[in-house]
Motif scaffolding. Structure first.
Motif, PDB file in Angstrom:
ATOM      1  N   THR A   2     -10.621  -0.965  -0.199  1.00  0.00           N
ATOM      2  CA  THR A   2     -10.440   0.376  -0.743  1.00  0.00           C
ATOM      3  C   THR A   2     -11.811   0.960  -1.066  1.00  0.00           C
ATOM      4  OG1 THR A   2     -10.339  -0.187  -3.104  1.00  0.00           O
ATOM      5  CG2 THR A   2      -8.304  -0.464  -1.815  1.00  0.00           C
TER       6      THR A   2
ATOM      7  N   GLN B   1      -3.398   5.591  -3.432  1.00  0.00           N
ATOM      8  CA  GLN B   1      -4.658   6.292  -3.222  1.00  0.00           C
ATOM      9  C   GLN B   1      -4.918   7.398  -4.242  1.00  0.00           C
ATOM     10  OE1 GLN B   1      -5.064   8.748   0.311  1.00  0.00           O
ATOM     11  NE2 GLN B   1      -2.834   8.883   0.579  1.00  0.00           N
TER      12      GLN B   1
ATOM     13  N   VAL C  25       0.851  -1.182   0.000  1.00  0.00           N
ATOM     14  CA  VAL C  25       0.000   0.000   0.000  1.00  0.00           C
ATOM     15  C   VAL C  25       0.889   1.235   0.000  1.00  0.00           C
ATOM     16  CG1 VAL C  25      -1.876   1.232   1.135  1.00  0.00           C
ATOM     17  CG2 VAL C  25      -1.754  -1.262   1.284  1.00  0.00           C
TER      18      VAL C  25
ATOM     19  N   GLU D 173      -7.111   4.493  -5.830  1.00  0.00           N
ATOM     20  CA  GLU D 173      -7.888   3.673  -4.908  1.00  0.00           C
ATOM     21  C   GLU D 173      -7.409   3.933  -3.485  1.00  0.00           C
ATOM     22  OE1 GLU D 173      -8.943  -0.354  -5.458  1.00  0.00           O
ATOM     23  OE2 GLU D 173      -8.703  -0.310  -7.640  1.00  0.00           O
ATOM     24  N   LYS D 174      -8.240   4.578  -2.702  1.00  0.00           N
ATOM     25  CA  LYS D 174      -7.871   4.901  -1.330  1.00  0.00           C
ATOM     26  C   LYS D 174      -8.204   3.742  -0.398  1.00  0.00           C
ATOM     27  CE  LYS D 174      -8.520   8.331   2.327  1.00  0.00           C
ATOM     28  NZ  LYS D 174      -9.184   9.602   2.721  1.00  0.00           N
ATOM     29  N   MET D 175      -7.216   3.303   0.386  1.00  0.00           N
ATOM     30  CA  MET D 175      -7.455   2.266   1.372  1.00  0.00           C
ATOM     31  C   MET D 175      -8.327   2.821   2.492  1.00  0.00           C
ATOM     32  SD  MET D 175      -4.680   0.044   3.566  1.00  0.00           S
ATOM     33  CE  MET D 175      -4.101   1.480   4.495  1.00  0.00           C
TER      34      MET D 175
END
Length: 385
Positions: free
Chosen positions: A189, A37, A12, A174-176
């Motif tokens: 995500t 992200q 990540v 894609e934000k965790m």
């Protein structure tokens, strides 16, 4: 959505450390997913921009000098793989400071590790670099001949391209939002859900927020660094073909000042303070950092009279500092399949090839050859005695 797939490793954070970690894991034959992200490329973290200094000179911190011996080889390998020039070797001018033995420590460490260097006394220093103005008695300088600067943005793109080339999967934008620990870790995500045997967290300035949610208290501080560019009065004076990267410890109060010769912008020298105001990475432009510019202006006027006394371009990046400025390379204390890479304190970029290899080995059950005692999480709560 990829609920049916279980990756060997999910990394990540696709900054330089995360990208190198994913590359090493994939190179070792592991199924690897790299999550970022923000849409790439972006300038919201710590790996963007045109340049980062690279050096072997680390004072008495010999463990970094040893790591740099390998890092230089790895950067050269990436140059060959990508067919891109990534490293400019200019040397590093370590400028002395009264009452500080940093130069003696640096020279001793470089000599011990067989790194080429030159020692300049006050007289030779002034004669060699007449464009600089320092009072006699500062102790001269040490030139680390191995050093220079990396073309940062180009290097980041190069390692990400190599990672993809060998079959690595990269998903940006894609934000965790959640990590669900277990024998198989689930990473949620804002787009989907992913699974892996091991996860490596290389989330840069967001490390404290992420680790706090996982029950790990780490004394990390994020700082906004003002990146300033100063125009030459006489073009060519500070050309990268004849002038080195430079640094001076305790230059402004207890803080280091460093500079990169003209390369990124025509006739502009990068001169920065290795310090800045504390900031939330999600609100980095809300802090007042005008005092940094004012302090640097005084420094430039006094010591770099060949530059205009005001910055003509300013940019910013974020440091994520540990109290001792050593990295955190360790496992979660409760879940050994969560590996942490954090706290790179403004000097992690140059070491990313080696750090990525270390984190990859930790994620795949191998033992790093480097001395890991300097990078343990428990050093902040447990006496080294």
């Amino acid at each position: 959505m990829a609920e049916g797939i279980v990756y060997d490793v999910i990394v990540v954070g696709a900054g330089i450390v995360g990208s190198y970690t994913a590359y090493h894991a994939r190179k070792a034959g592991k199924t690897t997913l790299l999550l970022e992200q923000f849409p790439l490329p972006h300038n919201r973290g710590s790996s963007h921009g045109q340049s980062r200094t690279i050096r072997s000179a680390y004072g008495a911190q010999e463990y970094y000098t040893k790591m740099m011996n390998k890092a230089f080889r790895m950067w050269k390998e990436l140059e060959e793989q990508s067919n891109k020039k990534l490293l400019r070797q200019t040397g590093l001018l370590c400028i002395g400071q009264k009452g500080v033995n940093y130069l003696d420590e640096t020279a001793k460490c470089l000599q011990k590790n067989k790194t080429p260097f030159r020692r300049l006394d006050d007289e030779n220093f002034q004669a060699t670099y007449p464009m600089l103005s320092f009072s006699p008695g500062i102790g001269g300088a040490v030139v680390d001949c191995s050093a220079g600067f990396l073309l940062a943005g180009r290097a980041l793109t190069a390692i990400q391209n190599q990672y993809r080339k060998i079959g690595g999967l990269l998903k940006d934008g894609e934000k965790m939002v959640e990590i669900i620990p277990g024998e198989v870790i689930r990473v949620r995500t804002d787009v989907g859900l992913y699974q892996a045997k091991t996860i490596v967290l290389c989330v840069g300035p967001w490390a404290k927020k992420v680790l706090t949610k996982l029950g790990v208290a780490v004394p990390l501080q994020t700082q906004k660094i003002k990146v300033c560019y100063w125009k030459e009065k006489i073009p060519g004076t500070f050309s990268s073909r004849q002038f080195p990267v430079f640094s001076q410890v305790n230059a402004i109060g207890p803080y280091l000042v460093y500079g990169v010769p003209c390369e990124e912008y025509p006739d502009l020298v990068k001169v920065c303070l290795h310090y800045g105001p504390a900031v939330d990475p999600d609100y980095r432009d809300t802090v007042d950092d005008n005092w940094v510019k004012e302090a640097l202006q005084k420094y430039v006027i006094e010591h770099l009279p060949g530059l205009e006394p005001y910055p003509v371009i300013t940019e910013s990046c974020i440091y994520t500092n540990t109290p001792d400025e050593d990295f955190i390379l360790d496992r979660h204390p409760s879940w050994g399949n969560i590996v942490i890479g954090a706290g790179f304190s403004g000097h992690g970029f140059k070491l990313a090839p080696v750090v990525g290899e270390i984190l990859s080995k930790m994620a795949t059950g191998l033992i790093p050859e480097e001395d890991m005692s300097y990078f343990k999480l428990n050093r902040f709560t447990k006496s080294r005695l």
